[in-house]
Enzyme design. Structure first.
Site, PDB file in Angstrom:
ATOM      1  N   GLN A   1      29.030  11.329  39.305  1.00  0.00           N
ATOM      2  CA  GLN A   1      27.752  11.409  38.599  1.00  0.00           C
ATOM      3  C   GLN A   1      27.781  10.607  37.300  1.00  0.00           C
ATOM      4  OE1 GLN A   1      25.359  14.893  38.714  1.00  0.00           O
ATOM      5  NE2 GLN A   1      26.773  16.007  40.014  1.00  0.00           N
TER       6      GLN A   1
ATOM      7  N   SER B   1      26.332   7.748  36.254  1.00  0.00           N
ATOM      8  CA  SER B   1      25.067   7.278  35.676  1.00  0.00           C
ATOM      9  C   SER B   1      24.224   8.435  35.158  1.00  0.00           C
ATOM     10  CB  SER B   1      24.280   6.459  36.706  1.00  0.00           C
ATOM     11  OG  SER B   1      23.942   7.242  37.833  1.00  0.00           O
ATOM     12  N   TYR B   2      24.178   9.525  35.911  1.00  0.00           N
ATOM     13  CA  TYR B   2      23.408  10.711  35.516  1.00  0.00           C
ATOM     14  C   TYR B   2      24.020  11.355  34.284  1.00  0.00           C
ATOM     15  CZ  TYR B   2      21.091  15.282  36.092  1.00  0.00           C
ATOM     16  OH  TYR B   2      20.363  16.431  35.916  1.00  0.00           O
ATOM     17  N   ALA B   3      25.332  11.537  34.295  1.00  0.00           N
ATOM     18  CA  ALA B   3      26.018  12.162  33.166  1.00  0.00           C
ATOM     19  C   ALA B   3      25.843  11.345  31.899  1.00  0.00           C
ATOM     20  CB  ALA B   3      27.499  12.334  33.486  1.00  0.00           C
TER      21      ALA B   3
ATOM     22  N   LYS C   1      22.288  11.814  30.569  1.00  0.00           N
ATOM     23  CA  LYS C   1      22.077  13.161  30.051  1.00  0.00           C
ATOM     24  C   LYS C   1      22.775  13.362  28.698  1.00  0.00           C
ATOM     25  CE  LYS C   1      19.386  15.247  32.985  1.00  0.00           C
ATOM     26  NZ  LYS C   1      17.988  15.498  32.568  1.00  0.00           N
TER      27      LYS C   1
END
Length: 251
Positions: A151, A153-155, A158
Site C-alpha cells: 500500500q 501509494s495509499y500510505a 494518507k
C-alpha cells in the site's frame, strides 16, 4: 435540536461507504449536506435517502482529480446555503501493489484523488470556515501509520494528509477552526467485497481487532464524525482519532 442543527457540511465521497454513513449520521443531527461524488447514479440515490432525513441536502457530481475545478464545489455550496461550517475530505482512490512495483501512475492516482483534493478544498474553504469557526475532518489510515505492505501509494498520500492536517491545525487554531482526522476500520462495500474474496485474511484481521468486529459506517464512524463536527470537539485539533476497534493504539 440536533448537535449539528443549522450547520452546513460538505462530504467528499459521500455517495457510498463511510461517506454515506457520515452523511446519514450528520443529517440526523440536523446538518444541511452537500455530498460530492464522481458516481452520479449513486449520488442521486444517496441524495434521495438523505432528503428523507434532511430536505436541505444537495448532490454535486464532480471529479476530484480535476483540481482546477475544486473551488467550484465550495462556491456552489456557499451559493446554495450561504455559509460553510464543516468540510469532510473522505474521498480517495488507490491501487495496491508492492513497493518495488509501484510507479508514478499509482502515486499520481492516490495523490490526485486523495491528497490534492484535501489540500485544495481546505484552501478554498478557509475564508468561509473563518467566518463560522468551522471544522475540518480529514482521513488517515492504519496503512500509513503501520506501513502496511502493498500500500505504498495509499500510505504515502494518507500520511501526507496527516501532515498538512497538523500544519493547518497549528495555523488555523487562532481562527477558531478545528482540523482533525479519523483513521477507520469500517464495513464498507469495499471491505465486504474483500472479505468475500479473502475470507481467511478477513478472519485474521478480525482476530487482531480487540473489539472483534468491523465498525459500522454510520453508528461507529458516522457518530465520531458528528462529534468532530460539533461543538463537543471545540478544544481538540490536530488529532488522529483511531476509530478502528483498538487495532492501533497511538502513543
Amino acid at each position: 435540536m440536533g448537535k449539528l442543527e443549522g450547520k452546513v457540511a460538505v462530504i467528499t465521497g459521500g455517495a457510498g461507504g463511510i461517506g454515506n454513513g457520515m452523511a446519514r449520521a450528520m443529517a440526523k443531527e440536523g446538518a444541511k449536506l452537500a455530498i460530492v461524488d464522481l458516481n452520479e447514479e449513486a449520488g442521486n440515490e444517496t441524495l434521495k435517502q438523505l432528503q428523507d432525513i434532511q430536505p436541505d441536502s444537495i448532490f454535486i457530481q464532480a471529479n476530484l482529480a480535476e483540481h482546477e475545478k475544486l473551488n467550484n464545489i465550495i462556491d456552489e455550496v456557499v451559493g446554495q446555503f450561504g455559509k460553510l461550517d464543516i468540510l469532510v475530505n473522505n474521498a480517495h482512490a488507490s491501487r495496491n501493489m508492492s513497493f518495488a512495483e509501484t510507479t508514478k501512475k499509482e502515486l499520481d492516482l492516490s495523490f490526485d484523488t486523495g491528497f490534492y483534493p484535501t489540500f485544495y478544498l481546505m484552501q478554498a474553504a478557509l475564508p468561509y470556515l473563518k467566518e463560522t469557526k468551522g471544522k475540518v475532518i480529514n482521513f488517515a489510515s492504519g496503512a500509513g501509520i503501520n506501513g502496511d505492505a502493498n500500500q505504498a501509494s495509499y500510505a504515502a498520500a494518507k500520511e501526507a494528509i496527516r501532515a498538512i492536517s497538523r500544519v493547518s491545525a497549528n495555523e488555523w487554531g487562532p481562527f477558531g477552526i478545528n482540523v482533525n482526522l479519523i483513521s477507520p476500520i469500517a464495513k464498507s462495500p469495499g471491505m465486504e467485497a474483500w472479505a468475500e474474496e479473502h475470507p481467511d485474511y478477513y478472519e485474521a484481521m478480525l482476530k487482531k481487532i480487540p473489539m472483534r468486529r468491523v465498525g459500522d459506517i454510520e453508528k461507529d464512524i458516522g457518530r465520531v464524525a458528528v462529534f468532530l463536527a460539533s461543538e463537543d470537539s471545540d478544544y481538540m485539533t490536530g488529532q488522529t482519532m483511531m476509530v478502528d476497534g483498538g487495532s492501533i493504539m497511538l502513543r
